[in-house]
Scaffold this motif. Structure first.
Motif, PDB file in Angstrom:
ATOM      1  N   GLU A   1      -2.868   1.495  -6.587  1.00  0.00           N
ATOM      2  CA  GLU A   1      -4.361   1.339  -6.931  1.00  0.00           C
ATOM      3  C   GLU A   1      -4.782  -0.162  -7.245  1.00  0.00           C
ATOM      4  OE1 GLU A   1      -7.059   2.761 -10.701  1.00  0.00           O
ATOM      5  OE2 GLU A   1      -5.022   3.702 -10.308  1.00  0.00           O
ATOM      6  N   TRP A   2      -3.568  -0.671  -7.865  1.00  0.00           N
ATOM      7  CA  TRP A   2      -4.117  -2.067  -8.210  1.00  0.00           C
ATOM      8  C   TRP A   2      -3.892  -3.324  -6.880  1.00  0.00           C
ATOM      9  CZ3 TRP A   2      -1.123  -6.690  -7.002  1.00  0.00           C
ATOM     10  CH2 TRP A   2      -1.282  -7.791  -7.717  1.00  0.00           C
ATOM     11  N   LEU A   3      -3.290  -2.852  -6.047  1.00  0.00           N
ATOM     12  CA  LEU A   3      -3.274  -3.635  -4.623  1.00  0.00           C
ATOM     13  C   LEU A   3      -4.478  -3.096  -3.834  1.00  0.00           C
ATOM     14  CD1 LEU A   3      -2.027  -5.261  -2.734  1.00  0.00           C
ATOM     15  CD2 LEU A   3      -0.687  -3.524  -1.584  1.00  0.00           C
ATOM     16  N   GLY A   4      -5.174  -2.095  -3.905  1.00  0.00           N
ATOM     17  CA  GLY A   4      -6.394  -1.509  -3.368  1.00  0.00           C
ATOM     18  C   GLY A   4      -7.379  -2.571  -4.014  1.00  0.00           C
TER      19      GLY A   4
ATOM     20  N   GLU B   1       0.760   1.819   1.887  1.00  0.00           N
ATOM     21  CA  GLU B   1       0.081   3.255   2.558  1.00  0.00           C
ATOM     22  C   GLU B   1      -0.720   3.652   1.319  1.00  0.00           C
ATOM     23  OE1 GLU B   1       2.976   5.612   4.615  1.00  0.00           O
ATOM     24  OE2 GLU B   1       2.597   4.293   6.479  1.00  0.00           O
ATOM     25  N   GLU B   2      -0.013   3.598   0.057  1.00  0.00           N
ATOM     26  CA  GLU B   2      -0.796   4.324  -0.911  1.00  0.00           C
ATOM     27  C   GLU B   2      -2.130   3.424  -1.379  1.00  0.00           C
ATOM     28  OE1 GLU B   2       2.343   4.045  -3.926  1.00  0.00           O
ATOM     29  OE2 GLU B   2       2.559   6.313  -3.919  1.00  0.00           O
ATOM     30  N   ALA B   3      -1.945   2.355  -0.929  1.00  0.00           N
ATOM     31  CA  ALA B   3      -3.218   1.487  -1.127  1.00  0.00           C
ATOM     32  C   ALA B   3      -4.123   1.425  -0.020  1.00  0.00           C
ATOM     33  CB  ALA B   3      -2.857   0.032  -1.482  1.00  0.00           C
ATOM     34  N   GLY B   4      -4.012   2.352   0.970  1.00  0.00           N
ATOM     35  CA  GLY B   4      -4.944   2.446   2.094  1.00  0.00           C
ATOM     36  C   GLY B   4      -4.598   1.426   3.203  1.00  0.00           C
TER      37      GLY B   4
END
Length: 481
Positions: free
Chosen positions: A45-48, A134-137
């Motif tokens: 979430e932070w990276l996104g 990948e969690e950050a899209g």
């Protein structure tokens, strides 16, 4: 066509990313970001959020692997065909690389042997890093190592800076370690990691230690060992005394200059970049490895080795390649089938048009067929007449030659000619032998021969001759017998 590339580095306490675009006119820096990691740690979430705040243009990236994740070795091999290098490297490292991905990142020749630079990475650790993005899209296309980025950056910068030439040493400072290497002839020939790293040097600066302090003494000793190791391996000194300096060197430039001067090196810290667009200024040394990888990712620098993939990525690429080849095969098959159908359709249309035309012109065709048969019949008659006239001309020529070459006192009483043959030529002459001897010397008469016996009469010897009328041809070579 312009191609955009993004490279991301995720260290222990810092996040860095740059985006460049490869225009036909050159390389342009679009944006870069340097962020300290939050104390509680990072998550997808932070990276996104950072990705959105910095307005990066796409979500596909190249991942710069942390030094702690990579073990780089040099494998020395005989001069094998390049297609066999990878298999030879795997055999050489089979006992020491279990569970690790083996990737060739460079090949150069020294003393008639291949020196193959190999990066070893734990596949499970690499998968964790890729899954985090990948969690950050985001999508990791491939991963690279710092040494490869530095190599590309130096190659890209040659001729732009006046200080270092084609051969030079370099230092790359990360948090926990320092890397000493030697660049020559477009390749990094030698590299060695040692401690202390940037964090330890910062502590030394903060404590106002002199050059005799333990940390700085260790640093100098490791630098001397690295220089001596290079000379031992390559039987020579470093070209020139310039020392490129890369990495997190903020607040370290003065101490680095002092340390390198102790070994007769001149530190070269580049705060300029050959890139156009956004200027990186004081951050250029720490962004240099990222810049080098973006040059490769954008296609500006073409390299055969160096793209690192996890096993899952390799399998996905192999599957994608298989599907692509299958798609090409199907496309070719469809094109061939379409071509056959079009050919068949064109043939049917042509056949239909021909039949329609024939039906519309049937009376004319019947008349033309009648004229053709009539013409062929008349042509045959003309050929027969020409053949007959040809024989007649030949017989007349023979009689003319015969008349002009008769022996004096010779009288022809009868002559019978059938189909070009003299059946009987009779007459009287004072001497048949003299007459035949004369005929042998005349073209067209030389094949006349005596028929029957010679008798005597009141006007001379009576003779009968026979033979073939030949216009200068020997009957033995194609004339009629």
């Amino acid at each position: 066509m312009a191609k955009t590339a993004i490279v991301v580095e995720l260290g222990q306490d810092i996040f860095q990313a740059i985006e460049i675009v490869n225009h036909n006119s050159g390389i342009e820096m679009i944006r870069y970001a340097i962020r300290n990691l939050p104390p509680e740690g990072v998550n997808g979430e932070w990276l996104g959020k950072i990705w959105e705040q910095e307005h990066f243009s796409k979500k596909r990236l190249v991942f710069l692997l942390p030094p702690a994740l990579v073990n780089i070795k040099t494998v020395i091999l005989p001069m094998l065909p390049l297609t066999q290098l990878e298999a030879a490297v795997r055999v050489e490292l089979s006992n020491s690389s279990r569970g690790e991905i083996i990737n060739i990142i460079g090949v150069y020749t020294h003393n008639d042997m291949y020196r193959v630079k190999v990066a070893l990475i734990k596949d499970d650790l690499l998968r964790e890093k890729i899954y985090f993005f990948e969690e950050a899209g985001l999508k990791v296309e491939w991963s690279g190592v710092r040494v490869r980025g530095i190599e590309n950056f130096i190659n890209f910068s040659q001729g732009f800076f006046e200080e270092p030439g084609t051969g030079a040493a370099y230092l790359d400072l990360t948090g926990d370690q320092t890397e000493f290497g030697v660049f020559k002839d477009d390749e990094i020939l030698y590299r060695r990691n040692f401690a202390p790293g940037g964090h330890d040097l910062l502590e030394a600066v903060a404590g106002e230690y002199d050059l005799d302090s333990a940390i700085l003494s260790d640093f100098l000793e490791e630098l001397r060992l690295s220089n001596a190791s290079y000379r031992a391996d390559f039987s020579g000194n470093i070209t020139g005394n310039k020392l490129w300096v890369f990495g997190h060197i903020e607040n370290l430039d003065q101490i680095i200059t002092k340390l390198t001067n102790e070994l007769d090196f001149t530190a070269f810290i580049s705060y300029k970049s050959k890139l156009t667009g956004v200027l990186t200024d004081k951050h250029t040394p720490q962004l240099a490895p990222l810049i080098g990888l973006t040059l490769e990712a954008s296609g500006f620098i073409q390299r055969e080795y160096g793209h690192i993939y996890s096993e899952d990525q390799k399998n996905a690429l192999a599957k994608q390649k298989t599907l692509l080849n299958l798609g090409k095969f199907l496309l070719v098959g469809v094109a061939i089938l379409a071509g056959l159908l079009l050919t068949f359709q064109a043939g049917m249309e042509k056949k239909g048009k021909v039949q329609g035309w024939l039906r519309g012109h049937a009376p004319k065709l019947v008349k033309l067929q009648y004229l053709e048969r009539s013409t062929n019949s008349n042509l045959q008659k003309i050929n027969e007449l020409e053949s007959w006239l040809s024989d007649r001309n030949r017989e007349l020529e023979f009689l003319l030659v015969l008349q002009n070459n008769l022996l004096a006192g010779t009288k022809i009483t009868d002559i019978i000619i059938e189909n070009g043959s003299i059946k009987d030529l009779s007459g009287t002459t004072p001497s048949v032998s003299i007459l035949l001897e004369k005929f042998k010397k005349v073209e067209g008469l030389q094949y006349l021969r005596l028929k029957g016996t010679i008798t005597n009469g009141p006007e001379g010897e009576i003779f009968h001759l026979e033979g073939t009328i030949v216009s200068g041809k020997d009957p033995k070579q194609g004339g009629k017998p």
